[in-house]
Design an enzyme around this catalytic site. Structure first.
Site, PDB file in Angstrom:
ATOM      1  CG  LEU A  42      48.178  51.303  33.406  1.00  0.00           C
ATOM      2  CD1 LEU A  42      48.592  49.871  33.067  1.00  0.00           C
ATOM      3  CD2 LEU A  42      47.950  52.097  32.133  1.00  0.00           C
ATOM      4  CB  THR A  51      46.752  48.305  37.648  1.00  0.00           C
ATOM      5  OG1 THR A  51      46.068  47.268  38.362  1.00  0.00           O
ATOM      6  CG2 THR A  51      47.549  47.678  36.516  1.00  0.00           C
ATOM      7  CE  LYS A  67      45.978  43.177  38.977  1.00  0.00           C
ATOM      8  NZ  LYS A  67      44.959  42.141  38.624  1.00  0.00           N
ATOM      9  CG  ASP A 165      35.987  39.384  36.502  1.00  0.00           C
ATOM     10  OD1 ASP A 165      34.769  39.573  36.272  1.00  0.00           O
ATOM     11  OD2 ASP A 165      36.737  40.278  36.941  1.00  0.00           O
TER      12      ASP A 165
END
Length: 677
Positions: A42, A51, A67, A165
């Site tokens: 991904l 990921t 992940k 974030d």
């Protein structure tokens, strides 16, 4: 196909029969932990891993996200920090995954010297990809995004977690139900005294992360709110805050409006500006503050604070059938119980109820619109002693300010970067004045009717010859937007208020600055001069009103208010100062002594504009609740309410003879009301 788990493999997909990767010869792993089948990559995590999209064979091949942490340089500070963050992310997902808009943790384990975190797969598209596909977001889209994300932030902040974030890539819209989910808690940090008092590791994305986070490694709930504001800015403008940060540092946030493709409504403008404040003390401190700002701007308004003060004549009920007023009140009571009693779950319930009601209201309003469309433009809609004579279409731009010429024949209004002049009697557009480079916020006409003055987001004031439509002077001196203007009764002086927190006094004929008044600690958004020209009153977002000696330029007194001051007016006899506020009230003050006389209550949202009638007997007010109210100043009671605007009423003004009332609105219209004698 089977996917190679070497994070450096350039072509990781292989046939199922392969034992070694055909590209890099790394042994292939059919099932991680004998449970998870990796399908494809991904995203790449910049050398620390990748990921992957995967299947959980223990759950009927349900899709999940894996992940991988595989740092290249073992034993380094970077590797140690990456492992700490990876473990913290797993812990956060375990704690926060109970929220329906945060991915749940499925598994966390080590295999073959790599760490793996398995989480719920959100079948959707992140907002950056959505932006690239759809290109344009409207005001209502941004407000919907805010109202979907804010309860999630409220949830994590209440549990002591700061995301750190916030950006479009970390918000995913579900293909199934359109809900937004917040992902990537790898940068999240527990909100403790350690975060307050010690300089930590700078984590976040430049442009989206506030200065206290990038410079000092400090993170607070207000830090996430900056990231949310930067995300909304990116969606509105299509411009990456990272690119602006690279070019201008944090200076871009002070002039963010110049990047807008088109003006946004006043409510969203205010919210975004407060989210994007560089200094944390001027930002919203909690998600609840932002939710309270936005909730009243949805389709359903708060019920009146005082039923007696907000009575509406019976002939106005045609604007909304009585049964829907009752239903609206019931929904609001339910919604706010959910909001304050059950945390973030209120919003999903509120949306469901609102959608059902909105559908019924839409059908009713459609029938109403069709019936009103047959009225000729010259027809009037009687409302007590006032009738709606005409509606002027201002195009696609919010009307923020209207001014009537002293002879009562012309209206001036802003229109994005231009100013439009209208014939008050016929409603026809006379001309358009061009010259400002950014949005015009306020217009005013001199007492002799020959000159117009305008203030703009381009930080300038322009003086115009109304006969020719040409600019006479451009007054330069402010470092931020100009939102407030007043002209002295003798027509010789211009006074303005700016978002640089100052007031400037100018000589109208020469364009030269006379003096600068300093004292407010936040934006000056309202200015008014007494009829004798001796006294100036200024209202600010610092929640104060200052009364000044205009001739000598010193402050006489400061009037404290609990909420932000939005507008001011002085009575024709110079004795009463009226101030409106975000607390939905209008306060009347003795201008000479500074004593509060009374408080008028009745609006269901922020009061945005006030004006006295020429005889001083009536006060008119406009509000974000979309209504206009007329007040008897002798009895201090509401006379009646005018309904007709479909968005915030931004400006109200009486004609010099008191027979006409003009209102401007964020619904892009100007309404002309006739007042019976």
């Amino acid at each position: 196909m089977i996917c190679c788990l070497n994070p450096d493999c350039p072509n990781p997909l292989n046939p199922d029969s392969n034992k070694l990767c055909q590209t890099c010869s790394t042994p292939l792993i059919p099932l991680l932990r004998n449970r998870f089948r990796v399908i494809r990559v991904l995203s790449d995590e910049g050398g620390f891993g990748r990921t992957y999209l995967s299947q959980d064979i223990d759950k009927l091949n349900e899709r999940c996200v894996i992940k991988q942490l595989a740092p290249k340089f073992q034993g380094t500070w970077s590797q140690k920090k990456a492992m700490e963050l990876f473990a913290e992310e797993a812990k956060r997902l375990q704690e926060l995954g109970e929220h329906p808009q945060i991915p749940t943790l499925v598994a966390y384990f080590e295999q073959d010297h790599c760490m793996y975190l398995v989480q719920q797969f959100i079948n959707g598209e992140n907002l950056l990809k959505e932006l690239q596909r759809r290109k344009v977001y409207k005001d209502r889209d941004i407000q919907a995004i805010l109202l979907d994300i804010l309860p999630i932030l409220k949830f994590i902040h209440e549990r002591g977690v700061i995301h750190r974030d916030l950006k479009p890539e970390n918000i995913i819209r579900s293909h199934l139900d359109g809900r937004l989910s917040l992902i990537d808690f790898g940068s999240s940090k527990q909100f403790t005294s350690r975060v307050h008092n010690k300089i930590g590791t700078s984590i976040g994305s430049h442009g989206y992360s506030p200065i206290e986070q990038i410079r000092d490694g400090k993170a607070y709930p207000a830090s996430d709110l900056f990231g949310l504001g930067a995300t909304c800015f990116h969606l509105l403008t299509g411009i990456s805050p990272f690119q602006l940060w690279m070019e201008h540092g944090y200076a871009w946030v002070a002039s963010w409006r110049q990047y807008l493709r088109s003006p946004i409504n006043a409510e969203l403008d205010y919210v975004l500006d407060k989210l994007l404040q560089k200094d944390i003390q001027y930002r919203y401190q909690t998600t609840s503050e932002v939710i309270r700002e936005l909730a009243p701007k949805s389709q359903l308004l708060l019920p009146p604070a005082n039923s007696k003060a907000t009575r509406v004549p019976t002939n106005q009920t045609k604007f909304l059938p009585r049964k829907f007023n009752i239903l609206k009140s019931l929904v609001l009571v339910s919604a706010f119980i959910l909001l304050f009693g059950f945390g973030d779950a209120w919003y999903q319930q509120y949306q469901h109820i609102q959608a059902s009601l909105a559908s019924r209201l839409s059908r009713s309003n459609h029938r109403q619109s069709n019936s009103e469309a047959v009225l000729s433009e010259s027809a009037t809609i009687a409302l007590g002693n006032v009738s709606l004579a005409k509606t002027l279409k201002g195009g696609k731009n919010s009307i923020l300010s209207v001014a009537i010429s002293p002879d009562g024949k012309m209206i001036a209004s802003n229109s994005d970067r231009t100013i439009k002049l209208w014939n008050l009697a016929t409603g026809e557009e006379i001309s358009t004045l061009n010259g400002h480079s950014l949005r015009v916020n306020v217009v005013s006409i001199t007492p002799d009717g020959k000159t117009l003055v305008s203030g703009s987001d381009d930080n300038t004031i322009k003086v115009w010859n109304l006969a020719t439509g040409k600019p006479i002077h451009t007054l330069i001196g402010h470092s931020d937007s100009v939102h407030a203007l007043a002209i002295s009764p003798d027509g010789k002086t211009i006074i303005d208020g700016s978002d640089d927190n100052t007031i400037k006094v100018w000589n109208l004929s020469t364009g030269q600055i006379i003096r600068t008044l300093v004292g407010h600690e936040f934006w000056v958004r309202s200015i008014v001069v007494s009829p004798d020209g001796q006294t100036l009153a200024s209202g600010s977002f610092d929640k104060t009103i200052k009364v000044w000696n205009l001739a000598k330029g010193y402050a006489i007194r400061t009037l404290e208010n609990a909420k932000t001051i939005t507008c001011l007016a002085i009575s024709p006899d110079g004795k009463i100062l009226a101030s409106a506020s975000r607390d939905r009230t209008i306060k009347l003050w003795n201008l000479a002594s500074g004593e509060e006389i009374s408080t008028l209550m009745g609006h269901a949202n922020t009061v945005t504009s006030v004006s006295f009638s020429p005889d001083g007997k009536t006060l008119v007010s406009g509000s974000r609740d979309r209504t206009i109210k007329l007040w008897n100043l002798s009895s201090k009671e509401e006379i009646f309410t005018l309904v007709g605007h479909t968005n915030t009423v931004t400006s109200v003004s009486f004609s010099p003879d008191g027979k006409t009332l003009v209102s401007g609105s964020d619904d892009h219209t100007i309404k002309i009301w006739r007042v019976a004698s």
